[in-house]
Write a protein that holds these residues in place. Structure first.
Motif, PDB file in Angstrom:
ATOM      1  N   GLU A  74       0.600   1.647 -11.283  1.00 40.24           N
ATOM      2  CA  GLU A  74      -0.522   2.586 -11.367  1.00 40.24           C
ATOM      3  C   GLU A  74      -0.998   2.992  -9.979  1.00 40.24           C
ATOM      4  O   GLU A  74      -1.284   4.163  -9.732  1.00 40.24           O
ATOM      5  CB  GLU A  74      -1.690   1.969 -12.143  1.00 40.24           C
ATOM      6  N   ARG A 127       2.258  -3.431 -13.922  1.00 40.89           N
ATOM      7  CA  ARG A 127       1.477  -2.288 -14.424  1.00 40.89           C
ATOM      8  C   ARG A 127       0.477  -1.807 -13.367  1.00 40.89           C
ATOM      9  O   ARG A 127       0.376  -0.608 -13.083  1.00 40.89           O
ATOM     10  CB  ARG A 127       0.764  -2.672 -15.710  1.00 40.89           C
ATOM     11  N   THR A 128      -0.246  -2.745 -12.776  1.00 42.45           N
ATOM     12  CA  THR A 128      -1.236  -2.379 -11.761  1.00 42.45           C
ATOM     13  C   THR A 128      -0.560  -1.801 -10.527  1.00 42.45           C
ATOM     14  O   THR A 128      -0.998  -0.767  -9.998  1.00 42.45           O
ATOM     15  CB  THR A 128      -2.111  -3.588 -11.383  1.00 42.45           C
ATOM     16  N   THR A 129       0.484  -2.443 -10.049  1.00 47.73           N
ATOM     17  CA  THR A 129       1.151  -1.931  -8.843  1.00 47.73           C
ATOM     18  C   THR A 129       1.759  -0.559  -9.106  1.00 47.73           C
ATOM     19  O   THR A 129       1.683   0.326  -8.251  1.00 47.73           O
ATOM     20  CB  THR A 129       2.210  -2.916  -8.313  1.00 47.73           C
ATOM     21  N   HIS A 178      -8.592  -5.097 -12.245  1.00 48.42           N
ATOM     22  CA  HIS A 178      -7.182  -5.422 -11.979  1.00 48.42           C
ATOM     23  C   HIS A 178      -6.993  -6.459 -10.878  1.00 48.42           C
ATOM     24  O   HIS A 178      -5.857  -6.740 -10.499  1.00 48.42           O
ATOM     25  CB  HIS A 178      -6.428  -4.139 -11.635  1.00 48.42           C
ATOM     26  N   TYR A 187     -12.060  -0.482 -10.865  1.00 49.81           N
ATOM     27  CA  TYR A 187     -10.618  -0.720 -10.956  1.00 49.81           C
ATOM     28  C   TYR A 187     -10.258  -2.007 -10.210  1.00 49.81           C
ATOM     29  O   TYR A 187      -9.463  -2.815 -10.708  1.00 49.81           O
ATOM     30  CB  TYR A 187      -9.841   0.474 -10.380  1.00 49.81           C
ATOM     31  N   ASP A 203       2.073  -8.478 -11.896  1.00 49.51           N
ATOM     32  CA  ASP A 203       1.278  -7.420 -12.522  1.00 49.51           C
ATOM     33  C   ASP A 203       1.861  -6.050 -12.135  1.00 49.51           C
ATOM     34  O   ASP A 203       1.279  -5.296 -11.368  1.00 49.51           O
ATOM     35  CB  ASP A 203      -0.185  -7.532 -12.111  1.00 49.51           C
TER      36      ASP A 203
END
Length: 191
Positions: free
Chosen positions: A99, A95-97, A72, A68, A93
């Motif tokens: 998630e 989406r990553t934060t 990412h 991961y 980003d």
């Protein structure tokens, strides 16, 4: 300061390559990675860290897998009851934060570093040799035993020796590493 010609060249490169404008500015030699990160930090009011100054707790690192982290470009370095502190190269980003917040149940606090520095940290803290990370990022590498792996007693080494190229093949490397880890064939080391 960017000239109008530099900006036009970067915009053209950005459109042709399908990459972010900052990446085009760096690829064309108009700006450095540090210039881009410092600009983003100033724009979003975020701190910038240098890889040499970062210390990470094992508890934070264990929050996400090495796969991961590579996929990412993020490294968790500290946590407390309320938040997890991560180093990331792209403050946009979301989406990553999101998630990471969802996975940990904690609010995320980010510091910025260059893309290269984030990968240096991944190598340092998850025990992956820089040559493997560099090759994965460049898209030209041999999948095999290059990662610094600790083989678990009684388990065979991962068997992956094909030559791969490109972004899709980077995903192949990540999948091989994840499968081998999931099957107990190695443990990530940070010696």
């Amino acid at each position: 300061m960017l000239s109008e010609q530099d900006l036009e060249a970067a915009l053209e490169h950005h459109a042709q390559e399908g990459i972010r404008l900052g990446e085009s500015l760096v690829a064309l030699g108009i700006c450095s990675e540090e210039d881009i990160v410092n600009c983003l930090a100033s724009q979003y009011g975020l701190p910038v860290v240098a890889a040499k100054d970062v210390v990470a707790s094992r508890d934070a690192l264990n929050l996400i897998s090495p796969t991961y982290a590579v996929r990412h470009s993020v490294v968790p370095i500290a946590l407390n009851d309320l938040e997890v502190h991560c180093v990331i190269s792209d403050p946009l980003d979301v989406r990553t934060t999101d998630e990471i917040e969802s996975m940990t149940g904690k609010r995320i606090r980010i510091s910025l570093a260059t893309y290269s520095a984030v990968f240096e940290l991944i190598g340092k803290f998850y025990g992956i040799q820089q040559s493997v990370l560099s090759s994965a990022v460049d898209g030209d590498f041999t999948v095999g035993t290059e990662p610094k792996l600790k083989v678990v007693e009684g388990k065979s080494k991962p068997k992956a020796t094909k030559k791969v190229k490109g972004q899709a093949d980077r995903e192949d490397l990540l999948d091989v590493l994840k499968k081998a880890s999931d099957h107990g064939m190695f443990q990530w080391g940070s010696e």
